[in-house]
Design a protein around this motif. Structure first.
Motif, PDB file in Angstrom:
ATOM      1  N   CYS A  17     -26.603 -59.580  -0.846  1.00 14.67           N
ATOM      2  CA  CYS A  17     -26.245 -60.434  -1.984  1.00 14.67           C
ATOM      3  C   CYS A  17     -26.551 -59.755  -3.312  1.00 14.67           C
ATOM      4  CB  CYS A  17     -26.982 -61.768  -1.896  1.00 14.67           C
ATOM      5  SG  CYS A  17     -26.307 -62.901  -0.667  1.00 14.67           S
ATOM      6  N   GLN A  59     -23.388 -65.666  -4.845  1.00 14.94           N
ATOM      7  CA  GLN A  59     -24.376 -64.765  -4.261  1.00 14.94           C
ATOM      8  C   GLN A  59     -25.745 -64.910  -4.929  1.00 14.94           C
ATOM      9  OE1 GLN A  59     -21.786 -61.150  -4.407  1.00 14.94           O
ATOM     10  NE2 GLN A  59     -22.121 -61.100  -2.207  1.00 14.94           N
ATOM     11  N   ASN A  62     -27.012 -67.995  -3.150  1.00 17.86           N
ATOM     12  CA  ASN A  62     -27.409 -67.662  -1.784  1.00 17.86           C
ATOM     13  C   ASN A  62     -28.732 -66.910  -1.751  1.00 17.86           C
ATOM     14  OD1 ASN A  62     -25.211 -68.872  -0.586  1.00 17.86           O
ATOM     15  ND2 ASN A  62     -24.012 -66.995  -0.413  1.00 17.86           N
ATOM     16  N   ASP A  65     -31.324 -69.405  -2.190  1.00 23.02           N
ATOM     17  CA  ASP A  65     -31.363 -70.196  -0.961  1.00 23.02           C
ATOM     18  C   ASP A  65     -32.147 -69.470   0.133  1.00 23.02           C
ATOM     19  OD1 ASP A  65     -29.892 -72.514   0.690  1.00 23.02           O
ATOM     20  OD2 ASP A  65     -29.789 -70.663   1.868  1.00 23.02           O
ATOM     21  N   PHE A  89     -23.135 -74.850  -2.181  1.00 20.80           N
ATOM     22  CA  PHE A  89     -22.635 -73.745  -1.360  1.00 20.80           C
ATOM     23  C   PHE A  89     -21.160 -73.952  -1.009  1.00 20.80           C
ATOM     24  CE2 PHE A  89     -21.634 -72.290   2.960  1.00 20.80           C
ATOM     25  CZ  PHE A  89     -21.777 -70.926   2.795  1.00 20.80           C
TER      26      PHE A  89
END
Length: 311
Positions: A17, A59, A62, A65, A89
């Motif tokens: 990412c 990204q 993410n 996350d 998301f």
């Protein structure tokens, strides 16, 4: 409890990412610089800016996350936070899929040499259609994502739990079934970008291949830059299509909770889902000289400032 394999996969996904964030930042900067001072933005730049910005945010989200999964696992899996994370998301992933599909469509319309009247009509009007295409993509992605506010995908929720009244339990089950049907209808539209991407990519590859064969037959034996450019374009389009399909499958698996959270299969999907947008970005940079020129320019600018500061 997170397994060591899940931890390894999340760590790999974080690195992927971060590489994608850097690559999308380069594309976003290069495309934005070319649009500064221009009254009208070129349709290609509009699509690329939308795609790179959505992937940049996706990204980044993410990465946050995955860090939350590693360091705050118990806190992260609270119901409300998990639902909010899934909404975000879904919206960003679906937006990226739509914009990626429109990029394939744009390539096909601009590059492919078909003579059908509808294709020529699209060629002449694509510049005016692009803003509406992008707006429609945002709306479709938002509609699909907002359905998660009902959290009907939660595997922990028991919609047939005993109730004090039989009628109330039946009404609750019926209501959940209706919401499930609504969400199924909303998410059925996500198949459209896949169809657009596959059809446009196949048509473009077919057109480029026919043109390449003609050039090979007429080649004089010397190295032809046009032929090499066509072969490079075919490789790029094939790579885009392959990565798009893999990413699409992984997104659906994650969104619909096909595997249990942080299981081995789910962790592999996370790694692939993080790798595909990054690889797509790298292929996009490799296939466009404008994006290749920006990093050396930035590096040269930094070196010049560093030397000036040292003197």
């Amino acid at each position: 409890m997170m397994t060591s394999f899940a931890l390894l996969c999340l760590s790999i996904a974080i690195i992927e990412c971060m590489a994608g964030i850097l690559g999308n930042g380069i594309i976003l900067a290069a495309s934005s610089l070319s649009c500064i001072g221009s009254k009208t933005w070129p349709p290609y730049d509009m699509i690329v800016i939308s795609l790179s910005s959505s992937k940049f945010i996706l990204q980044s989200w993410n990465t946050l996350d995955y860090f939350m999964n590693i360091f705050y696992e118990n806190f992260f899996y609270k119901e409300n936070l998990l639902t909010a994370a899934k909404i975000m998301f879904t919206f960003l992933s679906y937006s990226s899929l739509w914009f990626g599909a429109w990029l394939s469509v744009f390539y096909c319309i601009k590059v492919a040499s078909f003579t059908q009247s509808f294709f020529i009509w699209l060629k002449l009007r694509i510049a005016r259609l692009v803003p509406w295409m992008l707006l429609t993509s945002w709306l479709c992605s938002f509609t699909a994502a907002i359905s998660f506010t009902w959290d009907v995908y939660s595997v922990h929720e028991n919609i047939t739990a005993p109730s004090s009244m039989t009628n109330t339990s039946a009404w609750t089950t019926t209501r959940k079934d209706n919401l499930g049907l609504l969400i199924l209808i909303c998410n059925a539209g996500i198949g459209m970008p896949l169809i657009l991407s596959v059809v446009s990519s196949v048509l473009l590859i077919w057109s480029l291949w026919i043109h390449t064969r003609r050039m090979q037959n007429n080649a004089s034996g010397f190295r032809d830059p046009s032929l090499e450019a066509h072969m490079k374009a075919i490789k790029s389009v094939c790579s885009f299509l392959f990565l798009y399909i893999i990413y699409f499958i992984c997104v659906l698996i994650i969104v619909f909770n096909v595997f249990s959270a942080l299981s081995n299969a789910d962790s592999i999907c996370v790694v692939l889902m993080a790798a595909c947008p990054t690889a797509h970005t790298l292929v996009l940079i490799w296939s466009n000289p404008k994006f290749q020129e920006l990093p050396p320019r930035i590096w040269h600018h930094i070196n010049c400032h560093g030397r000036t500061a040292c003197m």
